[in-house]
Write a protein that holds these residues in place. Structure first.
Motif, PDB file in Angstrom:
ATOM      1  N   GLN A 125      13.464   1.957 -17.694  1.00 49.03           N
ATOM      2  CA  GLN A 125      12.716   2.172 -16.462  1.00 49.03           C
ATOM      3  C   GLN A 125      12.501   3.674 -16.241  1.00 49.03           C
ATOM      4  OE1 GLN A 125      14.684   1.533 -12.741  1.00 49.03           O
ATOM      5  NE2 GLN A 125      12.828   0.807 -11.748  1.00 49.03           N
ATOM      6  N   GLU A 317      11.986  -6.632  -2.521  1.00 54.71           N
ATOM      7  CA  GLU A 317      10.820  -7.435  -2.870  1.00 54.71           C
ATOM      8  C   GLU A 317       9.526  -6.660  -2.608  1.00 54.71           C
ATOM      9  OE1 GLU A 317      10.285 -10.904  -0.472  1.00 54.71           O
ATOM     10  OE2 GLU A 317       8.465 -11.349  -1.642  1.00 54.71           O
ATOM     11  N   ARG A 320       9.049  -3.952  -5.199  1.00 54.27           N
ATOM     12  CA  ARG A 320       8.606  -4.549  -6.468  1.00 54.27           C
ATOM     13  C   ARG A 320       7.091  -4.782  -6.443  1.00 54.27           C
ATOM     14  NH1 ARG A 320      11.576  -9.316  -6.559  1.00 54.27           N
ATOM     15  NH2 ARG A 320      13.436  -8.070  -6.225  1.00 54.27           N
ATOM     16  N   ARG A 321       6.582  -5.262  -5.315  1.00 59.68           N
ATOM     17  CA  ARG A 321       5.122  -5.483  -5.223  1.00 59.68           C
ATOM     18  C   ARG A 321       4.374  -4.166  -5.396  1.00 59.68           C
ATOM     19  NH1 ARG A 321       3.873  -8.557   0.243  1.00 59.68           N
ATOM     20  NH2 ARG A 321       1.700  -8.338  -0.372  1.00 59.68           N
ATOM     21  N   ALA A 323       5.445  -1.426  -6.987  1.00 61.22           N
ATOM     22  CA  ALA A 323       5.628  -0.879  -8.338  1.00 61.22           C
ATOM     23  C   ALA A 323       4.744  -1.604  -9.342  1.00 61.22           C
ATOM     24  CB  ALA A 323       7.095  -0.991  -8.739  1.00 61.22           C
ATOM     25  N   ARG A 324       4.443  -2.891  -9.073  1.00 61.95           N
ATOM     26  CA  ARG A 324       3.639  -3.666 -10.024  1.00 61.95           C
ATOM     27  C   ARG A 324       2.147  -3.468  -9.834  1.00 61.95           C
ATOM     28  NH1 ARG A 324       5.912  -8.855  -8.864  1.00 61.95           N
ATOM     29  NH2 ARG A 324       7.990  -8.991  -9.744  1.00 61.95           N
ATOM     30  N   HIS A 325       1.748  -2.887  -8.697  1.00 67.57           N
ATOM     31  CA  HIS A 325       0.313  -2.723  -8.435  1.00 67.57           C
ATOM     32  C   HIS A 325      -0.275  -1.692  -9.412  1.00 67.57           C
ATOM     33  CE1 HIS A 325      -3.456  -1.785  -6.427  1.00 67.57           C
ATOM     34  NE2 HIS A 325      -3.301  -2.941  -5.796  1.00 67.57           N
ATOM     35  N   PRO A 326      -1.489  -1.951  -9.934  1.00 68.99           N
ATOM     36  CA  PRO A 326      -2.083  -1.002 -10.903  1.00 68.99           C
ATOM     37  C   PRO A 326      -2.175   0.432 -10.366  1.00 68.99           C
ATOM     38  CG  PRO A 326      -3.430  -2.994 -10.718  1.00 68.99           C
ATOM     39  CD  PRO A 326      -2.328  -3.142  -9.722  1.00 68.99           C
ATOM     40  N   ARG A 329       0.459   3.191 -11.190  1.00 68.71           N
ATOM     41  CA  ARG A 329       0.353   3.994 -12.406  1.00 68.71           C
ATOM     42  C   ARG A 329      -0.460   5.264 -12.160  1.00 68.71           C
ATOM     43  NH1 ARG A 329      -0.099   6.902 -15.698  1.00 68.71           N
ATOM     44  NH2 ARG A 329       0.063   6.773 -17.971  1.00 68.71           N
ATOM     45  N   ARG A 332       1.882   7.845 -10.210  1.00 74.89           N
ATOM     46  CA  ARG A 332       3.280   7.976 -10.607  1.00 74.89           C
ATOM     47  C   ARG A 332       3.704   9.445 -10.702  1.00 74.89           C
ATOM     48  NH1 ARG A 332       3.893   6.613 -17.082  1.00 74.89           N
ATOM     49  NH2 ARG A 332       3.192   8.653 -17.778  1.00 74.89           N
TER      50      ARG A 332
END
Ligand SMILES: *Cc1c(COP(=O)(O)O)cnc(C)c1O
Length: 465
Positions: A125, A317, A320-321, A323-326, A329, A332
């Protein structure tokens, strides 16, 4: 008569050394791993140009080129002694990093295991160290546990949270919290640029629970609370605490589309992780999370005293939502930021904290020593938190009062000193000057006085340091 006419004297410009000869000087060849060929050529060209215009004798070109190369650094950013008394000064790069954080930056400049587990040899990670340090520094207990994400800056954190949690739905926010964060950037513009729709409730000075309650409807996708950190509304005011917004979101029940209750985003701005008694009105992330925020947002380079970064802490939770969103990136944090942030959190007292909590008596002693050294009086002077933090909190302190016209000479001296110009005076406040630099500051003031030509006592020769 065939004899040569005496003619005009030889054109002195012919004696200007040629570019290739100057570039071949050992000092310039030696500077090539520090400065690019284009930069060196540019420096040479500038000096030759002065000679061509007749403002520099051709014989001095070589020496001038050598001096220009020796003093030229690879960046035009110049270190500044902050004598304004404003701790988080946006125009001076906000928080100065601690020694520990600077060391971490240098280490991270090379190859580092930012996304690599050296034991397994596999990808890991990214920025796990900074994440752990944030969690360790924020003791909030929240349902389902706490998690953290680091992005580029506070604005990016807000954009990510809005994009990932609100989509094109309605985000409810109090009118009194729609602030401009500086340089013409406004939070409402930032938020609506993501496609979310703002639903403003209440008035500039007063917003009540009922205002939110009556605005919540089928279009609502979330609630936002912003700490208006760079101004203060005094007098007849009222805002709704985070606890009440949480209960409103929960009363609304799970949303049809998502199955979650309305997300509550809290932008605290300045980045205090836990409450600081010296800044009683400044919200902190831990309290905001415990009061019921799903996610809190703050900057890394304000009161936290670290590098520019956007901190997102919240329910595991929700994080996590995000961090997963495009978009995560695209915003970052880089390895340098992650390294400096982790070192700031795990290191000792930061320069920001030291300046904020400076002992007024000690500041007075230092100011008096400077005042004696430069022959100028000491006056009471209030410092400021700055950078959008604790706008109403004055920091008791002292400054050396100099004539106003010394300000320009101080700013353009070496080292550069930024004083505060106020009420027809140039005030030099030592709050944000690291104590070991007091001597350099005194020399800089004396050099400025001597350049101005009115120094009453021992004149210091120009550049005599
Ligand atoms: C400073 C601030 C921001 C912007 O954060 P940056 O790190 O400068 O991008 C957003 N919201 C609030 C309330 C702030 O004080």
């Amino acid at each position: 008569m065939p004899s040569a006419s005496p003619g005009p004297a030889e054109d002195p410009r012919r004696r200007i050394p040629r570019t290739d000869d100057l570039l071949a000087l050992p000092e310039l060849v030696g500077a090539r791993d520090r400065l690019s060929g284009a930069v060196l050529r540019g420096l040479v060209g500038e000096v030759q140009d002065r000679a061509r215009r007749g403002v520099l004798p051709p014989e001095e070109v070589r020496g001038e080129v050598l001096a220009a190369v020796a003093s030229r650094s690879a960046t035009c950013l110049r270190p500044v002694l902050n004598a304004t008394g404003v701790v988080v000064h946006t125009n001076l790069g906000r928080a100065p990093l601690s020694e520990t954080a600077v060391q971490a930056l240098i280490t991270a400049g090379g190859y580092v295991d930012v996304e690599m587990d050296l034991v397994t040899g596999r990808r890991s990670q990214r920025g796990a160290g900074a994440r752990r340090a944030l969690l360790a520094a924020c003791p909030a207990e929240v349902p389902g546990g706490l998690d953290a994400l680091v992005v580029n800056n506070g604005a990016a954190a807000l954009v990510l949270a809005t994009t990932a949690l609100i989509g094109t739905g309605e985000l409810i926010v109090s009118r009194g919290e729609l602030v401009e964060i500086g340089a013409g950037f406004r939070l409402p513009d930032l938020i609506t640029s993501t496609g979310a729709r703002l639903r403003e409730v209440g008035t500039t000075n007063r917003t009540h629970r009922a205002d939110y309650a009556s605005a919540i409807g089928p279009e609502t996708a979330g609630l936002l609370k912003v700490h208006p950190s760079n101004f203060r509304v005094d007098g007849f005011t009222s805002a709704v605490p985070i606890e009440d917004l949480r209960s409103l979101a929960d009363e609304d029940g799970p949303r049809p589309g998502t199955g979650h209750s309305l997300p509550l985003i809290v932008d605290v701005g300045s980045g205090l992780l836990t409450a600081d008694p010296a800044l009683p009105e400044e919200p902190d992330l831990t309290s905001a999370l415990e009061a019921g925020a799903d996610v809190v947002i703050a900057s890394g380079d304000k009161l936290l005293g670290g590098p520019q970064a956007g901190l997102l802490l919240g329910r595991a939770e929700t994080i996590r939502r995000l961090a997963r969103h495009p978009l995560a990136r695209a915003v970052r944090a880089d390895k340098l930021t992650l390294a400096a942030l982790e070192a700031t959190l795990g290191g000792g007292i930061t320069p920001v904290s030291r300046a904020l909590h400076a002992d007024p008596e000690r500041l007075r002693e230092r100011a008096e020593r400077l005042g004696t050294a430069v022959g100028a009086p000491v006056v009471a002077h209030e410092g400021r938190v700055g950078g959008g933090g604790a706008p109403g909190v004055p920091l008791a302190g002292w400054a050396v009062r100099l004539p106003e016209d010394l300000a320009l000479l101080l700013r353009t001296g070496d080292p550069a000193v930024l004083p505060r110009v106020q009420g027809g005076a140039c005030l030099v406040d030592l709050r944000c000057i690291p104590e070991p630099d007091d001597g350099r500051l005194a020399e800089a003031v004396r050099a400025a006085q001597s350049r101005r030509g009115t120094h009453p006592e021992t004149p210091v020769p120009d550049g005599g340091h």
